[in-house]
Design an enzyme around this catalytic site. Structure first.
Site, PDB file in Angstrom:
ATOM      1  N   ASP A   1       0.817  -1.210   0.000  1.00 37.87           N
ATOM      2  CA  ASP A   1       0.000   0.000   0.000  1.00 37.87           C
ATOM      3  C   ASP A   1       0.853   1.264   0.000  1.00 37.87           C
ATOM      4  O   ASP A   1       1.458   1.611   1.014  1.00 37.87           O
ATOM      5  CB  ASP A   1      -0.925  -0.015   1.216  1.00 37.87           C
ATOM      6  CG  ASP A   1      -1.924   1.127   1.216  1.00 37.87           C
ATOM      7  OD1 ASP A   1      -2.025   1.827   0.186  1.00 37.87           O
ATOM      8  OD2 ASP A   1      -2.611   1.320   2.236  1.00 37.87           O
TER       9      ASP A   1
ATOM     10  N   ASP B   1      -0.557   7.165  -6.759  1.00 37.88           N
ATOM     11  CA  ASP B   1      -0.901   6.037  -5.892  1.00 37.88           C
ATOM     12  C   ASP B   1      -1.109   4.774  -6.717  1.00 37.88           C
ATOM     13  O   ASP B   1      -1.943   4.751  -7.626  1.00 37.88           O
ATOM     14  CB  ASP B   1      -2.164   6.361  -5.094  1.00 37.88           C
ATOM     15  CG  ASP B   1      -2.572   5.228  -4.163  1.00 37.88           C
ATOM     16  OD1 ASP B   1      -1.673   4.675  -3.488  1.00 37.88           O
ATOM     17  OD2 ASP B   1      -3.767   4.896  -4.115  1.00 37.88           O
TER      18      ASP B   1
END
Length: 450
Positions: free
Chosen positions: A113, A329
């Site tokens: 992540d 991201d």
């Protein structure tokens, strides 16, 4: 490819120079047939629908994180309570990676992540653990596991970032993270040896001692039983890449295979010299750090061109002092942009698409869709970052939401702007945290060796 590490691996402790030479690990898309999250009964359309839901969830999480750090009362309240609130689904990442913890190494499959920092896994004894298909890590079985004492500078420094606090009688520094879907993880802050399985380079397994981790004894909510925890790859002090900083020269990169190949091919995550992105075709833009938002990788997007039409980008700044306006991201599928910009972008794309009929998204999530097929022709689209022009392919711009429908992989969102993973597929995306740069190089990511 097996998503596991052999329990018979020999632990290798590396000096900094050896690790800086570089190594590469696999990143497995959660919908890959090699992933424990893979559901053969799900249709491709269902998988896409779920990934879009995770995109919207992450946007809410990032927006809430920024709102919390910009409010002194919220920050002080979090310090007193020791918890960090973030409204997201508990398992909203798109990629998994193999790590192992302890001596001897214990295999863990965790969500990788870039939007979080702490490395955590479920730990015995479980006072309240969610059901996990794989075995749960036992600190008592590791000779290198050590808890962090309450009365230590490490515990104090982690108070804001991971919500560390001390409330138990055993004097162990603890953490707590709560999620907006009512999921939570609580446990001990510890240091432990972490081992990664390398697929490229002279080292097949690389180990790093005394890594700060969260050992979760109370974890509940919507966590999937198919995963074992989270590996934070953000920019905060306890993320994997920051803790590896001295070993890898502050460099990491990934190469994400396109959605059409995700079921068979594996993406990669590289560290150290193996992560250097160089040569012809590289476009480099500054990373713009902000002390109020250390987790996020923020850059400045100046405009997007659709054919010959250049549309200026005026997204809100990310952080309190940053001039950056969009988060890069890997865990968000879509690219999220302000609604007024999205209206201009989709209008420009629609005016230049040829060879196909306009249609609707069967699930109603995306607004600009066409009948997919070889006749569909889309205009050239270029993302103009500060100092870097990144030309996107059709696979970076459109996503198939069914066998017969492809939709623009952008979405209007006024809370936070995110440059998602569809736009990054088939690029080597390199982060240099010492030079504060982000680089893009067009690459066939289905090829493992660069």
């Amino acid at each position: 490819m097996a998503v596991s590490l052999s329990l018979t691996l020999t632990l290798l402790t590396l000096v900094n120079a050896e690790a800086a030479g570089g190594f590469t690990v696999d990143l497995v898309h959660r919908d890959s047939s090699s992933s424990p999250f893979y559901d053969p009964l799900e249709t491709p359309a269902q998988r896409i629908r779920n990934s879009l839901k995770r995109s919207f969830s992450r946007a809410q999480r990032f927006s809430a994180a920024m709102a919390a750090t910009s409010s002194p009362t919220t920050t002080s309240r979090r310090r007193r309570r020791g918890g960090a609130d973030s409204p997201l689904a508990a398992s909203d990442g798109e990629y998994l990676m193999n790590i192992s913890l302890g001596t001897p190494p214990f295999p863990i499959v965790a969500i990788a992540d870039t939007g979080s920092d702490l490395i955590w896994t479920q730990c015995k004894p479980c006072t309240n653990c969610y059901k996990q298909n794989a075995a749960v890590f036992s600190p008592n079985s590791s000779s290198t596991y050590k808890t962090v004492p309450c009365q230590s500078s490490a515990c104090d420094s982690l108070q804001i970032e991971v919500g560390s606090y001390c409330s138990s009688n055993d004097g162990v520094c603890q953490y707590e993270a709560s999620y907006g879907d009512q999921s939570h993880t609580k446990g001990d802050i510890a240091v432990e040896t972490l081992t990664l399985g390398s697929t490229v380079g002279p080292r097949r397994h690389v180990a790093f001692p005394k890594m700060v981790i969260g050992c979760g004894h109370d974890n509940a909510g919507t966590f999937s039983p198919k995963g074992s925890g989270i590996v934070g790859l953000g920019g905060g002090s306890v993320s994997l890449v920051t803790q590896l900083g001295p070993h890898i020269g502050g460099k990491f990169s990934y190469c994400l295979v396109p959605s059409s190949a995700a079921a068979e091919a594996t993406s990669t995550l590289s560290f150290g010299q193996s992560a250097v992105v160089s040569g012809n075709g590289v476009a480099t833009t500054p990373l713009i750090p902000d002390p109020s938002q250390p987790t996020f990788y923020v850059v400045q997007l100046e405009a997007v061109s659709v054919g010959s039409k250049k549309i200026p980008f005026h997204g809100s700044t990310v952080g309190e002092t940053s001039s950056g306006n969009i988060i890069v991201d890997s865990g968000t599928t879509l690219t999220l942009v302000p609604t007024d910009f999205f209206t201009q972008l989709s209008s420009a794309v629609e005016s230049q698409v040829t060879g196909s009929n306009k249609t609707t998204d069967p699930q109603g999530n995306l607004s600009l869709c066409y009948e997919s097929g070889p006749k569909l022709k889309v205009p050239s689209i270029t993302a103009h970052f500060k100092g870097a022009d990144v030309a996107l392919t059709m696979e970076n711009v459109f996503i198939k939401v069914s066998d017969t429908v492809a939709c623009l992989a952008f979405y209007g969102n006024d809370d936070v702007s995110i440059y998602g993973n569809v736009a990054q597929q088939n690029f080597r995306v390199g982060y240099d945290l010492q030079k504060h740069t982000l680089s893009f190089k067009p690459t066939d990511c289905t090829q493992k060796f660069f």
